[in-house]
Structures are given as C-alpha cells and as structure tokens.
Design a protein around this motif. Structure first.
Motif, short mmCIF file in Angstrom:
data_model
loop_
_atom_site.label_atom_id
_atom_site.label_comp_id
_atom_site.label_asym_id
_atom_site.label_seq_id
_atom_site.Cartn_x
_atom_site.Cartn_y
_atom_site.Cartn_z
N LEU A 204 -35.16 25.89 -3.92
CA LEU A 204 -34.14 25.81 -4.96
C LEU A 204 -33.69 27.22 -5.30
O LEU A 204 -34.52 28.14 -5.42
CB LEU A 204 -34.69 25.13 -6.21
N VAL A 205 -32.38 27.41 -5.48
CA VAL A 205 -31.85 28.73 -5.77
C VAL A 205 -31.04 28.70 -7.06
O VAL A 205 -30.51 27.67 -7.46
CB VAL A 205 -30.99 29.27 -4.61
N GLY A 206 -30.96 29.86 -7.71
CA GLY A 206 -30.27 30.01 -8.98
C GLY A 206 -31.19 30.67 -9.99
O GLY A 206 -32.41 30.48 -9.95
N MET A 207 -30.64 31.45 -10.88
CA MET A 207 -31.44 32.17 -11.86
C MET A 207 -32.00 31.21 -12.92
O MET A 207 -31.31 30.29 -13.36
CB MET A 207 -30.61 33.25 -12.54
N ALA B 239 -27.03 32.92 -4.46
CA ALA B 239 -27.60 32.80 -5.80
C ALA B 239 -29.00 33.39 -5.78
O ALA B 239 -29.64 33.46 -4.72
CB ALA B 239 -27.64 31.34 -6.25
N ALA B 240 -29.47 33.81 -6.94
CA ALA B 240 -30.81 34.37 -7.03
C ALA B 240 -31.84 33.38 -6.50
O ALA B 240 -31.73 32.17 -6.72
CB ALA B 240 -31.13 34.73 -8.48
N VAL B 241 -32.84 33.89 -5.80
CA VAL B 241 -33.91 33.04 -5.26
C VAL B 241 -35.20 33.46 -5.96
O VAL B 241 -35.82 34.45 -5.62
CB VAL B 241 -34.04 33.18 -3.73
N VAL B 242 -35.58 32.70 -6.99
CA VAL B 242 -36.75 33.00 -7.80
C VAL B 242 -37.91 32.07 -7.46
O VAL B 242 -39.06 32.48 -7.39
CB VAL B 242 -36.39 32.90 -9.30
N ARG C 191 -30.79 37.03 -1.31
CA ARG C 191 -31.33 37.08 0.05
C ARG C 191 -32.59 36.24 0.15
O ARG C 191 -33.51 36.41 -0.65
CB ARG C 191 -31.63 38.53 0.45
N LEU C 192 -32.64 35.37 1.12
CA LEU C 192 -33.85 34.63 1.47
C LEU C 192 -34.29 35.14 2.83
O LEU C 192 -33.51 35.10 3.79
CB LEU C 192 -33.59 33.13 1.52
N SER C 193 -35.54 35.62 2.92
CA SER C 193 -35.99 36.28 4.15
C SER C 193 -37.27 35.65 4.66
O SER C 193 -38.06 35.08 3.90
CB SER C 193 -36.24 37.77 3.90
N THR D 10 -20.83 30.69 -13.33
CA THR D 10 -20.29 30.50 -11.99
C THR D 10 -21.34 30.48 -10.89
O THR D 10 -21.05 29.98 -9.80
CB THR D 10 -19.26 31.61 -11.67
N GLN D 11 -22.54 31.04 -11.13
CA GLN D 11 -23.54 31.02 -10.06
C GLN D 11 -24.01 29.60 -9.78
O GLN D 11 -24.38 28.87 -10.69
CB GLN D 11 -24.75 31.89 -10.40
#
Length: 703
Positions: A557-560, A537-540, A518-520, A580-581
């Motif tokens: 940028l998104v992804g773990m 994808a994870a948003v770190v 989630r990006l908020s 797969t992410q």
C-alpha cells in the motif's frame, strides 16, 4: 452356462475373490480424503509461504517469506500486475493474503477483499468509525494492519472495537469493545492470532491518563479469555495478579492518577513450542518520570518485552529496555523470533530494535540478555551492561534541575513502527533506521502540579525541540545487521528522516519504499539495488509477498500516513500534498503488463489571497499553543503539513469565521476523518484561525 462345480468356474471365482481381497487390502492401505489444513498451517514459521495471513506473516513475526520465484536473478523483470485506488484516510497498512484473496484495512478501518491475481474488488466493509469515535478521531490515523484465522478477518478500530468479519462475504460475525467507557484508549495496531485466540492492545498513553493492558479473545466467538495489565493500578483497589504486586514495588508516588502508560499498541509474537506470547510495551504516561513516579524506580512493565502464558495470560518473564523510562523510548517495535548459533550453540532468541538505538538479542526461553549494541547515534547511554541487562546512562540524560539534554535518538526513535525484518536465509536483520536528535527539558513544566490537557490532547510533562543543526539530523538508511556478531553487514542511505517498512524473501531480496515514492529491491546479502519502481506516492508501509494461482506477487500500500507526516522537515525536501497524492494498492509479478496513469499534478504551495487579514501577534501566539495541542498530529508542526492531512496555509477556509467554525467546532467534515472540536470557545477559534492565517501570510512573505 458352465456347471457350478467345474474347475474353470472355481478358479475364476477364486481369482475374482482374490482380486477383491487384494483390492480391498490395497484400498485399506490408501489414505482417506485429505484432511483440511489446520487453521494455523500458514502461520507457522516453517510454512511454505503460499499465504501471508498475519502482520509479520507468521507467529515469529519475521516479515520474511521463503518464496523465491521472484529472486535476485529475475527481479529486474518485476513489473506492475494491477493497482487499486483507495479512498481517503491512512494507507500505511499491511494487508494479508490467503487462498488467492488479498484483504486490506485502510482509512478508518474500511476493510476490502480483492482478487489477488487481478485486483478485482470482491467486497467492502466499513466499520463506521467516524460515527462513534468522537474525540478519539483526534489522536490517530487508522489501523496499520489486520489478521486472518480460520475463515475470519480481524480488524481493530480507532474507537477501540475488535471486529471479526467473514472472509468470504465481509459480514460482521462479532464485535468486542476492548476499551473502557470514557477512557482514552484507541487501536492503531494489527491484531494477532494464535491457537484460536486473538490478542489486541491499544494506544493512548500520550494523550490520556491511560493504564496499558492487552486482552485475548476467543477467535471464533469474541468471548474475552484473559487480560494482562502492563502497569499496576491503585494499590488500594488490590492487584489483579502477583505480577502487578511485583511491578507496584517499582513505582513511587500516586502513579495511578496519571494512568502510568505502557500501552502495547503494536508488537506481539508467539512461540507455539512453549505456548508463549510476547508483548512489546509502550512508554510512560506522562513521559516525564518525575511526574508519574517522582521517587524514581524501574516502573514495570514500561518499555519492556513481557512473556505471558498464552492460555492464561500469566506472567512468565520480562526484559526492560529502559528502566524508569522518561523519553518515549518504548519497546513496541517488531520482535522477531529466530534460532541462532551463538558461541557455538543454538539459541532460541527474540530480536528487537526498539526506539532507543540499540539492537537486543534475548533468550526467549527465560528473558536473559545475550547481547545489545548501538545501531545509530546514541547519547542517553554508553552501553548495556550484559551482566545486569541494564543501560549505563549518560549523566544528565534525565535533564535534572531544569537543565536540557541533547538526546539521540529523539522520540522518533532509531527505529519507529515501520517493520524491520529477519531473514533465516542470510541471518541478517533489516532495519528502517532513522537518525534524529532533540533537545529535551522540563524547565518550564510545573512538575508538582502538572495536569494533563483535556479532550485527548497530548500531555508529555516535558518539552523537546527537533530543530538541531547536525549532519545526521533527519537522515535515514536501510540497515542490514548481523545479530550474532552485533555488527553492520551493509547499509544503504534513504531519503529524509523517515523510510518504509521491510520485506525479506527467500529469493535473496529485501524490499523497501521511501517517502519520495521509490520502491526498491536490494540483494539481501550485499545491499546492491536490483530493481526500482516509481510508485507516485510515499511508500511507508511494508510490502508482502505470496502466491495466487501459482504465481508469486509482491504487494504494497502506498501513500503518506501516520507519524511520518507530522514533521515536514523530516521529508528530505519532498512536498506531499494530501489532497492530490494517490493512495493505492500496488501489486507486482514477473512479466506484469499494467501501468499507472500519469500522476496528478501537485499544485504549488501557495496561500490564497486574504485581503481581510490583519496581523495580531498576541492572538496568533495563543492560537499557536492551541494548535500544538489540538491540530499538530495531522496538520503538522507550525501548520506545515507532511501529507497526512491538508496544509492549512493553502486553504481559504480560515478566511471565513463561519466556515472555519462549521468545520472545526461543528464537525462538518467528520465523515472525512476531520474531528469535531466542540469544546472550543469563540475566543479559542479566533486564536486558531489567526495562527493559521499568520502562517499563511509568512508563507507569502517567504516567497
């Protein structure tokens, strides 16, 4: 033809002459051709926000942009403008944007330039880290950001190079080796530029006998200008400057044999008015002070904010958040420069929420503490004494006499590397707050004869257990904090024990992502959620915002990637499959019309059939100890991966001794970022393989 002496001709000539004179006068008063903007025009804290040229946008590292075309009133119409799929490797990186071009460094320092309005790839430059990094591939995941200055881009590399590229073409202009031959230093943080100089530090204190330093280079040529050592070296060799001699008085024993630590791997800020660069320094090497400095002492300049003369690198002042640090409570988190009205007068301050659970407001002109208060659960200290600036530590916090201590926050920190932000508009600091505790001890550590493991394996000199049964354990929040009153303004819970970096804007907005994708966007003054996007994808990493073609964009940028994937128990029940992410750039604008393709299906976590497996608990135990030294940073605690690298329990590679050796010892997948462990014996490989197969078998049993 009129006679030359006629009155009409004379008047005409007078009129023409007067017009020429007046015109010349008018022209002489007009400004000449517009001068090109200074290279740092958009890096100044007062800039208009058109570009995002540095990690925190400007010298003051506020992670704030005054742009307000996207605002609380219209953010509901924010939608995807374009996306770009990245290659393998760490995507937890913050881009820069200048003159309508977006620049990104991801994976092992692969730098790309894209049209910021369309996402079209303009060029790509691979620094070929896998070819040269060797053992340093084992200790990190890639670079968290890059920098721009005067038509050049700067990226660090895991093998310790600082590389300057032509921003138009991606061609390498110069490269400087910032580390020393055979050392354990490596770069994961973003370079910073100021006044024609570029500064960089390194990591390495957890995995090598490392003495931290920062180095400044000429941004145009790569010539080294100055270097400042964060901890003193061997007194027998002499000290580099007076600051080192002063710091040495705060150490005991033979600390230099362990390096000492203090690596500045992340945080810098610059005050152009006083020409001061601020350095946030790291933890001790090893963590346990009883080993590196057995007689105690403050151990300067560990876990400190150090102010240096930007031209010479000479020491000006320091503030140490944890004297004699022994828990990995480093001060390498973001530092925000701000001007605040405190007790009726304006103060030039530096704001930092380091790992240790307090938020500090410091006078940046002299390093004097103004205030410090807890922002999370803290057990190691009751308060910070404002008269001395020192913490009042809890008895037993240093786990004396073989005892253990329940430490909050844990080594993850109440604030990790994910950037916080400060908004001059609201006056609030926005922190990706974490809550986790750990049981610390050195009960089974030989303190007198301790030696660091070889080959860049982590060596801490103490143990910690993160498996606590506590309602706060592995929780997190977006925290808005008033640095003047030192009170919470508002807080929003986020999923699990990690969350993303922060962007604050002039549109009364705060953007943050979460590990579930989630990006908020939140109202900066109230915390009300106004917009959300499913990033798949994870948003770190922290988002940025800028203008391209007169339009405001928000990009992330998104992804773990990085430390967030080490402990899968901290992911709030989310399972992230590294294979797969997607790892992507997402860029948004008001009225965007792009859409993401359907997400790839995440395969169920299952161990493939292994008919030849036979339990051998003793061999698996030996292999597990080796796994914790060599593999845990990427493949996760107990081989339960958190998305940074594949979950080995679902792999059939360990079923074959030959295939396992080809990858682990012979380096068949080095190009993919999988390090080569050439020192492992057949017996050690057998133990590792047995441990992974045992963990896979346990997975089958649990299901």
């Amino acid at each position: 033809m009129r006679p030359r002496g006629s009155r009409i001709g004379g008047l005409a000539r007078l009129a023409v002459t007067s017009a020429i004179l007046l015109g010349g006068l008018a022209l002489s008063q007009q400004p000449g051709p517009a001068s090109p903007p200074a290279p740092d025009a958009q890096l100044r804290d007062t800039s208009d926000g058109t570009d995002w040229p540095g990690y925190g946008r400007t010298y003051g590292e506020q992670h704030y942009n005054p742009l307000d075309a996207i605002n609380a009133g219209n953010v509901a119409r924010l939608s995807l403008a374009w996306s770009y799929d990245l290659g393998p490797g760490n995507p937890a990186s913050i881009p820069v944007a200048v003159d309508g071009v977006l620049y990104v460094s991801s994976g092992l320092s692969v730098v790309r330039a894209l049209d910021a309005a369309t996402g079209k790839l303009l060029w790509e430059h691979d620094t070929r880290v896998a070819d040269v990094a060797g053992d340093k591939l084992r200790v990190a995941w890639g670079i968290r950001g890059i920098a721009w200055w005067d038509g050049k881009l700067y990226t660090g590399t895991q093998d310790g190079r600082l590389v300057a590229l032509d921003a138009k073409t991606g061609t390498e202009i110069w490269s400087a080796q910032t580390t020393l031959p055979g050392d354990g230093r490596f770069i994961t943080g973003a370079p910073r530029v100021f006044d024609g100089k570029v500064i960089i530090g390194q990591g390495g204190a957890d995995s090598a006998d490392t003495r931290g330093y920062v180095t400044t280079y000429d941004a145009a040529t790569g010539k080294q200008l100055w270097r400042f050592y964060i901890v003193p070296g061997n007194p027998a060799d002499g000290f580099e400057d007076e600051a080192q001699a002063m710091a040495a008085k705060t150490w005991t024993g033979r600390w230099w044999e362990h390096g000492g630590g203090g690596t500045a791997w992340n945080a810098f800020a610059y005050d152009a008015e006083t020409d001061t660069v601020f350095v946030g320094t790291g933890n001790g090497a090893p963590w346990n002070q009883k080993i590196r400095s057995p007689g105690g002492g403050d151990n300067l300049f560990l876990c400190s904010i150090v102010a240096l003369d930007a031209k010479t690198g000479r020491y000006r002042w320091h503030y140490q958040v944890n004297p004699g640090e022994t828990w990995d409570f480093n001060a390498a988190m973001d530092m925000h420069l701000a001007d605040l009205r405190i007790a009726g007068r304006m103060r030039k301050v530096l704001i930092q929420a380091p790992k240790n659970g307090f938020l500090y407001v410091i006078d940046r002109t002299d390093g004097k503490l103004i205030s410090a208060e807890k922002i999370a659960k803290v057990t190691w200290a009751s308060r910070i004494d404002l008269a001395t600036g020192r913490p009042i530590e809890t008895p037993g916090a240093r786990f004396p006499d073989g005892k253990s201590f329940e430490l909050w926050p844990s080594e993850r920190g109440a604030h990790s590397w994910m950037p916080s932000a400060f908004s001059p508009k609201t006056g609030l600091v926005y922190i990706p707050k974490l809550e986790a505790g750990a049981i610390y001890s050195d009960r089974n550590v030989d303190l007198k004869n301790w030696k660091r493991p070889d080959h860049n394996a982590p060596g801490l000199g103490e143990t910690f257990d993160l498996a606590l049964k506590d309602p706060l354990q592995n929780t997190s929040a977006l925290l808005a904090w008033d640095p003047v009153t030192q009170r919470k303004a508002w807080s929003v819970p986020t999923l699990g024990g990690f969350n993303g970096g922060i962007l604050a804007t002039g549109g009364n907005l705060v953007f943050q992502g979460e590990i579930d994708g989630r990006l908020s966007a939140y109202a900066a003054d109230s915390g009300r959620r106004l917009w959300q996007f499913a990033a798949q994808a994870a948003v770190v990493a922290a988002p940025i915002t800028y203008r391209a073609g007169g339009v405001q964009y928000v990009t992330v940028l998104v992804g773990m990637g990085t430390t967030a994937g080490v402990d899968a128990r901290a992911l709030g029940g989310v399972r992230i499959d590294a294979r797969t992410q997607m790892k992507r750039i997402l860029s948004f604008r008001i009225g965007g019309t792009a859409a993401l393709p359907p997400p790839p299906e995440t395969p169920p976590l299952a161990a493939p059939a292994d008919p030849d497996y036979r339990p051998d608990p003793a061999l698996a135990t030996r292999g597990g100890a080796l796994f914790n030294l060599r593999c845990v940073a990427c493949h996760g605690i107990d081989a339960q991966a958190g998305g940074t690298a594949p979950d080995l329990r679902s792999s059939d590679v360990p079923h074959s001794a030959e295939a396992f050796a080809a990858i682990v010892r012979d380096g068949a997948l080095v190009e993919n970022g999988m390090p080569r462990f050439g020192e492992l014996s057949d017996a050690e490989l057998a133990g590792l393989r047995q441990f992974v197969r045992a963990r896979a078998a346990a997975l089958c049993t649990s299901r």
